[in-house]
Design a protein around this motif. Structure first.
Motif, PDB file in Angstrom:
ATOM      1  N   ALA A 139       0.824  -1.213   0.000  1.00 11.86           N
ATOM      2  CA  ALA A 139       0.000   0.000   0.000  1.00 11.86           C
ATOM      3  C   ALA A 139       0.856   1.260   0.000  1.00 11.86           C
ATOM      4  CB  ALA A 139      -0.930   0.001   1.218  1.00 11.86           C
ATOM      5  N   LEU A 140       1.975   1.231   0.727  1.00 14.69           N
ATOM      6  CA  LEU A 140       2.870   2.389   0.739  1.00 14.69           C
ATOM      7  C   LEU A 140       3.457   2.627  -0.647  1.00 14.69           C
ATOM      8  CD1 LEU A 140       4.460   4.620   2.147  1.00 14.69           C
ATOM      9  CD2 LEU A 140       6.161   2.875   2.810  1.00 14.69           C
ATOM     10  N   GLU A 180       2.132   1.865  -3.492  1.00 17.56           N
ATOM     11  CA  GLU A 180       1.075   2.400  -4.351  1.00 17.56           C
ATOM     12  C   GLU A 180       0.800   3.866  -4.033  1.00 17.56           C
ATOM     13  OE1 GLU A 180      -2.036  -0.366  -3.564  1.00 17.56           O
ATOM     14  OE2 GLU A 180      -1.295  -1.852  -5.032  1.00 17.56           O
ATOM     15  N   ARG A 181       0.877   4.251  -2.763  1.00 17.52           N
ATOM     16  CA  ARG A 181       0.693   5.653  -2.408  1.00 17.52           C
ATOM     17  C   ARG A 181       1.816   6.518  -2.970  1.00 17.52           C
ATOM     18  NH1 ARG A 181       0.955   7.324   3.781  1.00 17.52           N
ATOM     19  NH2 ARG A 181       2.988   8.186   3.229  1.00 17.52           N
ATOM     20  N   ARG A 195       1.410   7.471  -6.499  1.00 17.27           N
ATOM     21  CA  ARG A 195       0.535   8.628  -6.727  1.00 17.27           C
ATOM     22  C   ARG A 195       1.153   9.920  -6.206  1.00 17.27           C
ATOM     23  NH1 ARG A 195      -2.827   4.711  -4.412  1.00 17.27           N
ATOM     24  NH2 ARG A 195      -2.816   5.858  -2.427  1.00 17.27           N
ATOM     25  N   GLU A 196       1.846   9.821  -5.066  1.00 19.72           N
ATOM     26  CA  GLU A 196       2.390  11.006  -4.403  1.00 19.72           C
ATOM     27  C   GLU A 196       3.836  10.753  -3.982  1.00 19.72           C
ATOM     28  OE1 GLU A 196      -0.104  11.896  -1.086  1.00 19.72           O
ATOM     29  OE2 GLU A 196      -1.961  11.705  -2.248  1.00 19.72           O
ATOM     30  N   LYS A 246       7.545  11.199  -2.586  1.00 21.80           N
ATOM     31  CA  LYS A 246       7.971  11.976  -1.427  1.00 21.80           C
ATOM     32  C   LYS A 246       9.393  12.471  -1.631  1.00 21.80           C
ATOM     33  CE  LYS A 246       7.715  11.855   3.607  1.00 21.80           C
ATOM     34  NZ  LYS A 246       7.152  11.118   4.767  1.00 21.80           N
TER      35      LYS A 246
END
Length: 495
Positions: free
Chosen positions: A291-292, A294-295, A298-299, A301
């Motif tokens: 999940a990290l 996939e995040r 999108r975004e 860091k």
């Protein structure tokens, strides 16, 4: 086919840092059968007594009287002449690892394990370290680990991978020249046999790790009566129809085999006081990491390296590197903790931020593309990536993705078929949970070798077993074989 970080590269068949370019000091050249003029080694921290030289070999073995190139070689003399067994060749992984530097890092441990009974030798394969090099003149952005590896886009698209693969192949065809074209596993085996001749040895023993096991297997197939005691450590499938393409395909299952070790570690209560506990239960670590990623798709860091953000694919690549050794678990867990929070900017290791040298990138792409023909259909790769992303989300489709090899010139010769014909003098050692050369892939090599080999299966995660991630039982089996010639009577297991 590497403990060898950046050399993991396109295939992750080895795990040690890509050797920086080096030269060999005060070393003359020698041809086959000639004497090698040994001198000091111009590498960081050579082992006391380590010497280097340059071996002259044909650029093209089909034209032995033609152009010659230099191969950097190294040795550490045994110190027990009264018990001398012979010469042991250390065959590095990669493609792209330096044998000279591998010998420097493992020479002292080997000398201790083997009681000084062997002269220890190694060579830098074509394109590596002090040997003849080639340059594709790739742009810096195309020489980073997460771009040399064909990680699909966040949505699974591969258009960018196709474009990059095409321009990489075209650049190598335009700029690589004859030296790049000569970088093959078969030629590395031939160069090793020229080295044997120059050493004046009738036979060699060997310890090949990761991709080095394939080099070792090819040598044993081409020169079966020149092998003495042969160790293949962390092997993959030698299928001559696929070769490196098959190795790449095994990375998805390999990551799945190995990840539970990290999950168990990351959920252990001891991680709490270290600030690295990712979940209370091991089964919750995997969905958290997926999940990290996939995040971050999108975004992305901001990271410690300006202009190099922590993206989903950078995190996935960091995971692949970390799975090679338990010692790398804390670093990856810290990266996950920092990516999840706001207190710290994630610190990326150099292998994820810095571009490889032009020469290192050339050899790592060149060898795998020169060895065998790869499928060229872009639509077929799209379908394969989509299927692989569902089957193995930890690797998100890259093991099935397109590479520069799909746009490469056809190989000059067919790959060597590994068979059971030859002396029964091979000992294999294989982790049950290897992220790069998984146990199922090692069994393919075992089946190909038949009664020529015995297999020691080690219940230990990681890549590279002997004197590395292995356990005392596995180390003892290899050391006993190299010192006495005694192998297990049949395939065996080390818990």
């Amino acid at each position: 086919m590497t403990t060898y970080g950046r050399t993991a590269l396109l295939l992750a068949l080895s795990s040690a840092a890509v050797a920086a370019s080096l030269t060999v000091a005060r070393a003359d050249t020698a041809g086959a059968g000639g004497s090698l003029a040994w001198g000091d080694c111009a590498i960081p921290e050579p082992v006391p007594g380590q010497q280097c030289a340059t071996l002259s070999v044909p650029l093209d073995y089909s034209d032995p009287g033609g152009r010659r190139i230099g191969i950097a070689v190294s040795r550490i003399r045994g110190d027990r002449s009264e018990e001398r067994r012979g010469t042991l060749a250390v065959i590095p992984g990669g493609p792209g690892s330096s044998g000279v530097r591998r010998l420097a890092s493992k020479g002292a441990a080997l000398r201790g394990e083997l009681g000084g009974a062997y002269d220890l030798v190694a060579m830098d394969p074509r394109g590596v370290g002090g040997s003849a090099k080639a340059n594709c003149r790739l742009d810096e952005g195309d020489r980073r680990l997460v771009t040399l590896r064909s990680w699909p886009d966040a949505d699974g698209g591969i258009d960018e991978n196709v474009a990059r693969s095409r321009r990489t192949a075209e650049a190598c065809a335009r700029n690589g020249g004859e030296v790049l074209a000569s970088m093959t596993t078969a030629n590395q085996a031939r160069d090793l046999d020229r080295f044997r001749q120059a050493l004046g040895e009738e036979k060699l023993s060997a310890w090949g790790v990761s991709y080095g096991t394939y080099v070792g297997a090819v040598y044993a197939q081409k020169f079966p009566h020149r092998t003495d005691r042969w160790v293949l450590d962390s092997s993959s499938d030698p299928d001559p129809e696929r070769v490196a393409r098959g190795w790449l395909g095994f990375l998805g299952p390999g990551a799945e085999d190995r990840f539970p070790d990290f999950a168990e570690w990351a959920a252990h209560p001891d991680r709490t006081k270290q600030g690295l506990r990712l979940a209370e239960r091991p089964e919750d670590v995997r969905p958290l990491v997926i999940a990290l990623a996939e995040r971050l798709d999108r975004e992305p860091k901001e990271s410690s390296k300006p202009g190099v953000p922590l993206t989903g694919n950078v995190l996935r690549q960091a995971l692949q590197n970390a799975l090679y050794s338990d010692a790398a678990f804390p670093g990856f867990a810290r990266l996950v903790v920092d990516a999840l929070g706001r207190a710290r900017t994630p610190v990326l290791p150099r292998e994820l931020t810095d571009a490889l040298s032009e020469e290192d990138a050339a050899v790592m792409v060149g060898v795998i593309c020169n060895d065998v023909r790869w499928p060229r259909s872009v639509p077929a790769h799209r379908r394969a990536v989509a299927e692989d992303r569902v089957r193995h989300p930890l690797t998100a489709g890259f093991p099935a993705n397109i590479t520069p090899c799909s746009f490469w010139k056809a190989p000059a010769e067919k790959p060597t078929r590994i068979t059971d014909r030859g002396p029964s003098d091979i000992l294999m050692i294989q982790s049950l949970r290897d992220p790069s050369t998984p146990y199922a892939a090692g069994l393919k090599m075992r089946a190909a070798l038949g009664d020529r080999a015995r297999l020691v299966a080690v219940d230990q995660g990681g890549h590279g077993m002997y004197l590395g991630n292995g356990n005392a039982c596995g180390d003892r089996a290899v050391t006993t074989f190299l010192r006495t010639g005694v192998r297990p009577a049949s395939d065996t297991y080390c818990g």
